[in-house]
Each structure stands twice: as C-alpha cells, then as structure tokens.
Design a protein around this motif. Structure first.
Motif, PDB file in Angstrom:
ATOM      1  N   TYR A 239      36.197  34.935  34.647  1.00  0.00           N
ATOM      2  CA  TYR A 239      36.824  36.037  35.185  1.00  0.00           C
ATOM      3  C   TYR A 239      35.513  36.548  35.200  1.00  0.00           C
ATOM      4  N   GLY A 240      34.551  37.247  35.782  1.00  0.00           N
ATOM      5  CA  GLY A 240      33.729  38.681  35.298  1.00  0.00           C
ATOM      6  C   GLY A 240      33.906  39.725  36.149  1.00  0.00           C
ATOM      7  N   PHE A 241      33.182  40.788  35.201  1.00  0.00           N
ATOM      8  CA  PHE A 241      33.628  42.015  35.157  1.00  0.00           C
ATOM      9  C   PHE A 241      34.331  42.490  37.115  1.00  0.00           C
ATOM     10  N   LYS A 242      34.890  43.647  37.438  1.00  0.00           N
ATOM     11  CA  LYS A 242      35.884  43.593  38.007  1.00  0.00           C
ATOM     12  C   LYS A 242      36.421  42.335  39.170  1.00  0.00           C
ATOM     13  N   GLU A 243      36.198  40.923  38.825  1.00  0.00           N
ATOM     14  CA  GLU A 243      36.603  40.038  38.803  1.00  0.00           C
ATOM     15  C   GLU A 243      38.481  40.126  39.494  1.00  0.00           C
ATOM     16  N   VAL A 244      39.011  40.723  38.023  1.00  0.00           N
ATOM     17  CA  VAL A 244      40.492  40.415  38.360  1.00  0.00           C
ATOM     18  C   VAL A 244      41.002  41.750  37.422  1.00  0.00           C
ATOM     19  N   VAL A 245      42.109  41.652  37.732  1.00  0.00           N
ATOM     20  CA  VAL A 245      42.581  43.341  37.435  1.00  0.00           C
ATOM     21  C   VAL A 245      44.159  42.727  36.674  1.00  0.00           C
ATOM     22  N   PHE A 246      44.857  43.596  35.329  1.00  0.00           N
ATOM     23  CA  PHE A 246      45.580  43.305  35.308  1.00  0.00           C
ATOM     24  C   PHE A 246      46.768  44.701  35.707  1.00  0.00           C
ATOM     25  N   VAL A 247      47.742  43.322  35.602  1.00  0.00           N
ATOM     26  CA  VAL A 247      48.921  43.945  36.824  1.00  0.00           C
ATOM     27  C   VAL A 247      49.972  44.227  35.716  1.00  0.00           C
ATOM     28  N   LYS A 248      50.920  45.373  36.097  1.00  0.00           N
ATOM     29  CA  LYS A 248      51.848  45.999  35.298  1.00  0.00           C
ATOM     30  C   LYS A 248      52.990  45.057  35.675  1.00  0.00           C
TER      31      LYS A 248
END
Length: 248
Positions: A239-248
């Motif tokens: 994944y590149g920048f802003k293509e995936v987020v960490f979820v709590k």
C-alpha cells in the motif's frame, strides 16, 4: 548538526513560513513557534497544540544525494531522529506508525509533514515539519468521522509519560543533532525503521482499504516506502500513502 534557528511567537504554519521566507540555497534553517494557527499533519489532518506547551518546528535542509524515488528515506530518517531523541530522554516503547507518526504504546506522541522540492530527478531541499507533544496534559480529542470512525489518534505527551516538565529547547537540539539523511545509509535506515514499525509483532491487526476492513500482519516497509501487509489468506499486498488506514 549546526542550524540557524528562527523563533516565532505565533504563525499559521512553520512549514509555510520557511517555504516563503528562506532562500532555497540557504544552509539548514529551523523555524520554531510557540503556537500554530493552521498546523497540518499529513493530508488534510490538522495538528492541535496548546500555546507554549509543545515543540512545533520546521526544518529546511538539503539531503545528501537523495533521488526523488528515494524520498521516503527522508521520512524514515526523520522518524528515527525523533525516536532516538525520545530514547535519550528515557522514553522507551516508541514505535513508528507508517508512514511517519511516532507512537508510545498505542498513543500518538508526534506527527510530521514533509515537503520535498526537486531539481531534475534529485531532491533539492526538504522542509520537515514536526509537532511533538512535550508538556501538554489536556488534549481536545479530534472528532471521528463517519468514513473513518475508529482511527482518531489518542494523544500523549512526554510529560505524561515521564511525570515532569521537559525543556523544549533541549528536545529540539536533540532531534536536530540526530537527524542524518544520506543516500549511503539507505539500507541501514530502512532496517532500523522496520525494527520500530508499529504493529509489527507477528499478529493480525485491523486495517481498512478501498474494499473495506480486513485483518493483516505487518511485514515491513519496502525501499519505495510502501507498507507490506500479509492478509489472512496468505497474500502479501503493498500500500502507498493514504491507500490503507490503521483501525483501532
């Protein structure tokens, strides 16, 4: 590492001030402010900070031999400089949340915004903005959004970790002294960065991409700065920048 330091009481953005007021060929220059009215993190994120409590600064520097395709080297080196400085002040359990947030346990201690300007295929100069929670003890928690309800950072400060006030000037000097960006150190820098990567513990964690939520194991960051994840079905995806987020 010597640097000219400019001190401001208040400014909209130290990154913007350096970009518009310091010549591109000038030696390393640091702009530090007691308060920012429009401090930014990556993308559209804002940076909230109580006046006079934290370390808000931007640094103009000229990386040594870094090509445009190697620009993540600057993010990694800057993150390591902050991590090393925190270690000098006795803060352990520091991790780098890709791409360049600094976390203590599961709480956000520091954010960065890095802007690179090119000369041909090489990086001419970089403006590195850093917001580090130093002495603030009460935070206004950011509002979660419908699109991203579980990823709002949980902030923490050096004072909350250590139990006493910290000299912000000493922290600034320490970070700048640790900052070394050089193309010949690329492999070593990435090795150290990956060793400190947040959630790289061999366990599955929650993430979200354009297709929805999923579980994956953090593997590493590659030489281009992409995050490699191993999904539950065994597939390794990048994944590149802003293509995936960490979820709590």
């Amino acid at each position: 590492m010597e640097a000219r330091v400019i001190r401001l009481d208040e400014v909209d953005s130290t990154n913007r001030w350096l970009r518009e007021n310091v010549a591109t060929d000038e030696a390393m220059t640091v702009c530090v402010a007691d308060f920012q009215t429009a401090g930014r993190g990556c993308g559209t994120n804002s940076w909230e900070s109580e006046r006079g409590k934290n370390l808000l600064f931007s640094l103009l520097m000229h990386p040594d031999g870094i090509e445009a395709r190697q620009q993540f080297q600057i993010s990694m080196a800057t993150a390591l400089a902050v991590c090393d400085a925190m270690g000098d002040f006795g803060i352990i359990d520091i991790r780098v949340k890709w791409p360049n947030d600094i976390y203590w346990n599961d709480q956000k201690l520091c954010g960065m915004l890095i802007e690179n300007r090119l000369a041909g295929t090489a990086i001419r100069d970089s403006i590195i903005g850093i917001g580090l929670n130093v002495n603030q003890t009460v935070f206004r928690f950011p509002q979660a959004t419908d699109h991203d309800p579980l990823t709002a950072p949980n902030p923490v400060s050096m004072r909350q970790i250590l139990g006493h006030d910290i000299d912000r000037e000493a922290v600034l000097r320490n970070i700048v002294s640790h900052l070394k960006i050089c193309s010949c150190m690329a492999d070593y820098t990435r090795m150290r960065y990956n060793a400190l990567l947040y959630r790289r513990d061999g366990q599955p964690h929650r993430f979200r991409d354009g297709e929805g939520d999923f579980q994956a194991e953090v593997l590493e960051v590659d030489e281009l700065g992409k995050l490699l994840l191993k999904k539950a079905d065994g597939r390794v995806v990048s994944y590149g920048f802003k293509e995936v987020v960490f979820v709590k």
